[in-house]
Enzyme design. Structure first.
Site, PDB file in Angstrom:
ATOM      1  N   HIS A   1       1.178  -1.236   0.027  1.00 53.91           N
ATOM      2  CA  HIS A   1      -0.018  -0.131  -0.043  1.00 53.91           C
ATOM      3  C   HIS A   1       0.412   1.083  -0.077  1.00 53.91           C
ATOM      4  O   HIS A   1       2.587   0.838   0.280  1.00 53.91           O
ATOM      5  CB  HIS A   1      -1.163   0.167   1.459  1.00 53.91           C
TER       6      HIS A   1
ATOM      7  N   GLY B   1      12.572 -21.505   8.814  1.00 54.73           N
ATOM      8  CA  GLY B   1      11.809 -20.677   9.622  1.00 54.73           C
ATOM      9  C   GLY B   1      11.038 -18.745   9.639  1.00 54.73           C
ATOM     10  O   GLY B   1      12.035 -18.368  10.396  1.00 54.73           O
TER      11      GLY B   1
ATOM     12  N   ALA C   1      16.520 -17.721   9.039  1.00 47.80           N
ATOM     13  CA  ALA C   1      15.341 -18.380  10.078  1.00 47.80           C
ATOM     14  C   ALA C   1      15.022 -16.493  10.808  1.00 47.80           C
ATOM     15  O   ALA C   1      16.163 -16.146  11.360  1.00 47.80           O
ATOM     16  CB  ALA C   1      15.304 -18.960  11.046  1.00 47.80           C
TER      17      ALA C   1
ATOM     18  N   LYS D   1      21.138  -9.324   5.185  1.00 45.29           N
ATOM     19  CA  LYS D   1      22.065  -8.938   4.339  1.00 45.29           C
ATOM     20  C   LYS D   1      23.146  -9.939   4.081  1.00 45.29           C
ATOM     21  O   LYS D   1      22.729 -11.571   4.646  1.00 45.29           O
ATOM     22  CB  LYS D   1      23.066  -8.178   5.263  1.00 45.29           C
TER      23      LYS D   1
ATOM     24  N   ARG E   1      28.094 -14.815   4.258  1.00 44.71           N
ATOM     25  CA  ARG E   1      29.083 -15.195   3.278  1.00 44.71           C
ATOM     26  C   ARG E   1      28.713 -16.372   1.960  1.00 44.71           C
ATOM     27  O   ARG E   1      27.628 -16.670   2.142  1.00 44.71           O
ATOM     28  CB  ARG E   1      29.689 -15.910   4.013  1.00 44.71           C
TER      29      ARG E   1
END
Length: 206
Positions: A112, A139, A157, A177, A180
């Site tokens: 939105h 998860g 996760a 981010k 490695r």
């Protein structure tokens, strides 16, 4: 141009009566799927093929599974999603081969406007999400609109993916981010510093 056409072109659209009719069809599919005997793997597999836009071979999604349309979701071969997966497929969601979702993964193409006046107008949007081959989402991972995740990627996760992720990396965090690169050395480990035993290692290497 009607609102269905606007939606499918990733333009701002309003969820009008015609859009809601499409969503009603999807919700009927979702209701049947989520109330089917969860040990009836054969029926669940057939139902998935009936409401996904494209389904490869060996595709299974553990109920409950939540979606907006279903028909905008395309998955490749060997796809598995664990319990409580949510895919808001206002726009296309394209998922490659050999992809796994842990429990509570959420893929959002819907959004939105930021400004309250624009948002209160009723306009919303969907921007497509693409996930490559050989990807594992941990998860509670959330993938936001417009994201592209490359091939051979693991997302840790609890991550919230707000920027594209390149090939062959482990990435995690909020915002997510790159941590490695995944290398050939990683092949011999099944969890952290635990190496595969001889029996499993033999099977892996054919």
């Amino acid at each position: 141009m009607n609102n269905q056409e606007r939606r499918d072109l990733e333009l701002p659209y309003i969820a009008d009566a015609e859009v809601f009719e499409e969503m009603k069809v999807a919700r009927r599919h979702m209701q049947i799927y989520n109330t089917t005997d969860r040990s009836d793997f054969e029926t669940l597999t057939k139902l998935v093929r009936g409401f996904l836009g494209k389904s490869g071979n060996n595709v299974f999604i553990n109920p409950p599974f939540y979606f907006d349309y279903g028909k905008h979701i395309e998955v490749g071969d060997n796809f598995f999603a664990n319990y409580n997966c949510t895919i808001l497929d206002v726009a296309k969601v394209k998922i490659g081969n050999n992809v796994m979702f842990a429990p509570n993964v959420a893929i959002y193409t819907a959004g939105h406007p930021l400004h309250p006046e624009a948002r209160n107008s009723g306009y919303e949007y969907g921007i497509s999400v693409t996930i490559g081959d050989n990807v594992w989402l941990g998860g509670n991972v959330v993938v936001t609109p417009g994201i592209k995740i490359g091939n051979n990627v693991v997302i840790g996760a609890g991550s919230v993916v707000t920027k594209d992720i390149p090939d062959n990396v482990v990435a995690a965090g909020n915002p997510c981010k790159v941590i490695r690169e995944i290398t050939e050395e990683d092949k011999k480990y099944y969890y952290k510093d635990r190496v595969f035993d001889e029996e499993s290692w033999t099977k892996i290497n054919g």
